[in-house]
Design a protein around this motif. Sequence first.
Motif, mmCIF file in Angstrom:
data_model
loop_
_atom_site.group_PDB
_atom_site.id
_atom_site.type_symbol
_atom_site.label_atom_id
_atom_site.label_comp_id
_atom_site.label_asym_id
_atom_site.label_seq_id
_atom_site.Cartn_x
_atom_site.Cartn_y
_atom_site.Cartn_z
ATOM 1 N N ALA A 140 0.820 -1.213 0.000
ATOM 2 C CA ALA A 140 0.000 0.000 0.000
ATOM 3 C C ALA A 140 0.851 1.259 0.000
ATOM 4 C CB ALA A 140 -0.929 0.000 1.216
ATOM 5 N N GLU A 141 2.111 1.165 0.412
ATOM 6 C CA GLU A 141 2.981 2.336 0.490
ATOM 7 C C GLU A 141 3.958 2.415 -0.679
ATOM 8 O OE1 GLU A 141 4.865 1.915 4.252
ATOM 9 O OE2 GLU A 141 2.998 2.127 5.408
ATOM 10 N N LEU A 142 3.949 1.428 -1.572
ATOM 11 C CA LEU A 142 4.855 1.429 -2.717
ATOM 12 C C LEU A 142 4.309 2.322 -3.831
ATOM 13 C CD1 LEU A 142 5.859 -2.346 -2.850
ATOM 14 C CD2 LEU A 142 7.203 -0.421 -1.994
ATOM 15 N N PRO A 143 5.168 2.746 -4.757
ATOM 16 C CA PRO A 143 4.715 3.626 -5.849
ATOM 17 C C PRO A 143 3.563 3.018 -6.640
ATOM 18 C CG PRO A 143 7.106 3.521 -5.788
ATOM 19 C CD PRO A 143 6.622 2.507 -4.816
ATOM 20 N N ARG A 144 2.759 3.904 -7.206
ATOM 21 C CA ARG A 144 1.586 3.472 -7.956
ATOM 22 C C ARG A 144 1.967 2.535 -9.106
ATOM 23 N NH1 ARG A 144 -3.788 2.465 -7.869
ATOM 24 N NH2 ARG A 144 -4.759 2.907 -9.897
ATOM 25 N N GLY A 145 3.055 2.804 -9.747
ATOM 26 C CA GLY A 145 3.481 1.969 -10.873
ATOM 27 C C GLY A 145 3.762 0.542 -10.456
#
Length: 701
Positions: free
Chosen positions: A499-504
């Motif tokens: 949930a905290e990782l980049p959108r890509g």
Amino acid sequence: MATSGRDVRSVVRRLPFTLTVVTVTLLLGVATGTLWSRLSDKALLDHVAYGLPALDAGRWWTVATGAVFAISPAQYVPVLTTSLFLVGFTELRFGTLRAMAVCVGMHLVGVLGAAGFLALASGHGWAWADATSRVLDVGFSAGALGGAAAATVTLPLPWRGRARAVLLAYALVAFLYIGALWDLEHLIAIVVGLAIGPLLAGRHIDLRPRVLSRHEYRLLAAGAFAVTAAASLLSSFAPSGGPLTVGLDDTATSPTSGVVFAVIWGVVADGLRRGRRRAWLFALGLTAALLVLVVTTGVVLAATGRPGWPVLTYTLLLSLAQLVVLVVGRRAFRNPSRRRARRTPGSLLFQGSEDDRAEAIQELRACGTVNHLAWMTTWPENRWFAPAGTGGYVAYRVHAGVAIGLCDPVAAGRDERSALLASFADSVQAEGLLPCLFSVTQEAADHAASRGWQALQVAEEAFVDLGSLEFRGKAWQDVRTALNKAAAAGVTHQMGALAELPRGIQVQVRAISEQWIGDKGLPEMGFTLGGVDEAMDPHVRVGLAVDGDGTVHGVTSWMPVPEPGGGAPRGWTLDVMRRLPGGFRHSMEFLIASACLAFREEGAALVSLSGVPLARAGAGDSAAERGGLDAFLDTLGATLEPYYGFRSLQAFKAKFSPTYAPLYLVFPEAGALPRIGVALSRAYLPEAGVRDLVSLTRGSH
């Protein structure tokens, strides 16, 4: 198919007596022409049929010859089916010699017992006995039913009691409401068979009264009303009526009214089986009203001198028995309707909220867990049973009338977990549901056993001790190869909360998962198998295999194994495993090995590779040594293997030389297994439709 053919041949070899009875009946039917024309239209009937007239005329051989005929061509179907299944059941349970003795003995008991009874009862003004004493009969049904009744003693509980109750109920209802000669023969043979069964099996007959559970009171009450429903239906279609009603012109029931009464009693029986309060109130009022009507009718008959006392006496006794069961077992019937329960806070059918989930997460982190898979009890699809003052909960889901508890109860101590399991079971049964717990450890299995429950191993958890982990030796060759090739290809391991990782990154992870699901041709499985949505939980961590261009080649998700007191997790449990099609070939080995190293650096003690549903690592098991649901799970696992690869996944996890621990299903009784099997299939594939299941079945061949 070869295995199936061997199984069929093995069964056939065990049924020489059964096949002899069927073959002789068919051959004589062909030789005498009775297979296509009625025996009752032939002079042969008087020479082969048994009954009181034949014995009075000295035709004693008819007791034997009549066993291998049928009155009409249409009756050959039930005659042969009865012989094949009931005699076959007896032979499989007792063996050939004992089955032959029992079935032939029960045939003689039924035929001669009926003739003796009619000889004593006829000629005294009883219209039914006078009419039936002039009838001839053929067939081996009394021997088949009596033998099967005796053989039911070999069945495990609760099937033994249920089979015996069904046979006895059939015999009584058919005799009382139809009353043909063969119904009397069946009743005598079944009663004697039930009586001698324990003696043949060397079992002591325990006649001591025992306390009935809520579930047993419900089954008893429902069974009584189901018998009444069957009786209403039979009495309306019976040509002349049974021994209690023959000769009474005003007791006949029309087919329409018989069907209506049968439907009413059937609905009441179903409501009582579910423990519905409204059904209990309706049944109580109806039974009380019927008792008043019977007593009033009895007074009228006594005052006018009209007949009818036998049927009134029977109705009075049955109604009194129903009333006693309803009153004594009244505490078993407190469930509201399913629709009302879903709207009632505190009901087990009431859907859990996000606040309930937050409390479950807090409780799990505070109490810790003995079950490494316990984080799945916090998934949103669950409901949570958390009685006030217990300081714990049981996560569960409801399918097909079964409340499936997931993992062990969550509580601080062993005694508290045992008490929580007991409270959950009692509450579930009080609401008319069937309780069970799935994927529990040995501790919960022991707690369940103390309640008289049973346990079946349904999976095997594989876990790795990080303290002694070393990628050395031949057994670790595949893992070392994966680490080396990943370094050579520029693939690195990244760990964090999805949930905290980049959108890509999130988009790539979802795309990999959706492509994986699409390749299976079936909906994504649930229940104990999480997906990307569960991986988005901020408490869950994901491991990613990422190359120099930022492409994600594989993803794993890891659920925490909480340490009591809310500290750092003492371990992590593998959930999601997805690999990019055409991507880095050794992604999974690389990701798991890298996660083990990372978690060890953080001070974790273990990594669980989770339990593989529907698969086991044990080599010594055989389906013949396990229970019915275990065989069902094995079959389902084999069917789903081309789609989900459970068994190949089990083999893959073996690369990490894990320690194995059994995971169990615990349940109240063996009779619950069919319902539990249906509930589990819906839990794992809640979105599967008919087309999906047809596709699955075709793909398994």
